[in-house]
Design a protein around this motif. Structure first.
Motif, PDB file in Angstrom:
ATOM      1  N   MET A  62       0.842  -1.200   0.000  1.00 36.93           N
ATOM      2  CA  MET A  62       0.000   0.000   0.000  1.00 36.93           C
ATOM      3  C   MET A  62       0.882   1.258   0.000  1.00 36.93           C
ATOM      4  SD  MET A  62      -3.224  -0.678  -0.103  1.00 36.93           S
ATOM      5  CE  MET A  62      -4.307  -2.108   0.065  1.00 36.93           C
ATOM      6  N   ASP A  67       1.733   5.310   0.740  1.00 40.72           N
ATOM      7  CA  ASP A  67       1.377   6.456   1.568  1.00 40.72           C
ATOM      8  C   ASP A  67       1.213   7.662   0.654  1.00 40.72           C
ATOM      9  OD1 ASP A  67       3.933   7.442   0.995  1.00 40.72           O
ATOM     10  OD2 ASP A  67       4.762   6.893   2.947  1.00 40.72           O
ATOM     11  N   ALA A 108     -10.637  -1.536  -0.373  1.00 34.63           N
ATOM     12  CA  ALA A 108      -9.469  -1.901  -1.172  1.00 34.63           C
ATOM     13  C   ALA A 108      -9.404  -3.404  -1.439  1.00 34.63           C
ATOM     14  CB  ALA A 108      -8.197  -1.427  -0.469  1.00 34.63           C
ATOM     15  N   VAL A 165      -1.792   1.259  -4.782  1.00 34.72           N
ATOM     16  CA  VAL A 165      -3.053   1.645  -4.143  1.00 34.72           C
ATOM     17  C   VAL A 165      -2.755   2.453  -2.889  1.00 34.72           C
ATOM     18  CG1 VAL A 165      -5.164   0.820  -3.014  1.00 34.72           C
ATOM     19  CG2 VAL A 165      -4.236  -0.417  -4.987  1.00 34.72           C
ATOM     20  N   MET A 166      -3.394   3.594  -2.754  1.00 32.85           N
ATOM     21  CA  MET A 166      -3.356   4.375  -1.522  1.00 32.85           C
ATOM     22  C   MET A 166      -4.683   4.165  -0.799  1.00 32.85           C
ATOM     23  SD  MET A 166      -2.864   8.495  -0.927  1.00 32.85           S
ATOM     24  CE  MET A 166      -4.621   8.870  -1.025  1.00 32.85           C
ATOM     25  N   ASP A 167      -4.622   3.545   0.361  1.00 30.81           N
ATOM     26  CA  ASP A 167      -5.839   3.222   1.120  1.00 30.81           C
ATOM     27  C   ASP A 167      -5.772   3.927   2.459  1.00 30.81           C
ATOM     28  OD1 ASP A 167      -8.153   2.138   2.107  1.00 30.81           O
ATOM     29  OD2 ASP A 167      -7.309   0.145   2.483  1.00 30.81           O
TER      30      ASP A 167
END
Length: 215
Positions: free
Chosen positions: A1, A3, A143, A157-159
């Motif tokens: 993931m 940041d 996500a 992916v930024m979650d």
């Protein structure tokens, strides 16, 4: 993931990433990067005639993708931004043609999602923010539910919270005519007319209650 800093760096490098918005997870890129915009179409398997929606982190970023707003659009922005209302505006000179679907116009909103807004700011410009799904498949709010086929084609992916709530997509409106008063309210026989191009999270009744006439 990813940041925020990692995601912003990838966007500045012309990559495509997934991030949360105020409705669903979005997939996007810097809206001013022609190659990356084409990549979003490819990743989503989206027809190029369908323009891509854009989000900004601050109204100052609008000038990168859109011509100056007229008084009606300004009134809409004062009333409904930040929020899930996209306004169709003339594109700024030099905006990648694929972004507009060849229409010369761009659909923009000031997102209320704190992580998405900060991502726009750190990336340095407006972001394409189309739903993070293969065209024709469901949009997602978690996500873990992102389509593996889409994930295989993006840089990451930024979650970050809050999680997208789902529900309806952003509403898309086109200004037809009319003027707004200085406070942003629209009243009287000259109430500005809007066309709702996509029904969504900002209801038709909310637009009427704000003084707009709908067609």
């Amino acid at each position: 993931m990813l940041d925020l800093d990692d995601a912003a760096a990838l966007l500045r490098a012309g990559r495509v990433v997934v991030f949360p918005t105020e409705t669903f997870f979005g997939v996007g890129c810097l809206a001013t990067h022609a190659g990356a915009v084409d990549e979003v179409y490819r990743v989503k398997r989206r027809a190029h005639r369908l323009a891509l929606p854009v989000i900004v982190g601050h109204v100052d970023q609008l000038a990168q993708v859109a011509a100056p707003m007229g008084p009606v659009a300004e009134g809409l922005a004062r009333r409904f931004w930040p929020g899930p209302l996209s306004i169709l505006l003339p594109a700024a000179p030099g905006v990648p043609e694929p972004l507009t679907g060849g229409t010369g116009r761009v659909a923009v909103r000031l997102t209320p999602h704190p992580a998405a807004r900060e991502l726009c700011l750190r990336a340095g410009g407006p972001l394409v923010a189309s739903s993070a799904n293969i065209s024709g498949r469901p949009a997602v709010t978690r996500a873990v539910d992102l389509d593996p086929e889409l994930l295989a084609e993006v840089a990451g992916v930024m979650d970050l919270p809050p999680a997208p709530p789902g529900g309806l997509p952003s509403t898309l409106v086109e200004v037809l005519d009319g003027v707004c008063c200085a406070t942003g309210g629209c009243t009287g026989e000259g109430a500005p007319r809007l066309r709702v191009l996509r029904a969504g999270a900002v209801s038709a009744q909310a637009l009427r209650d704000a003084g707009y006439a709908l067609e």
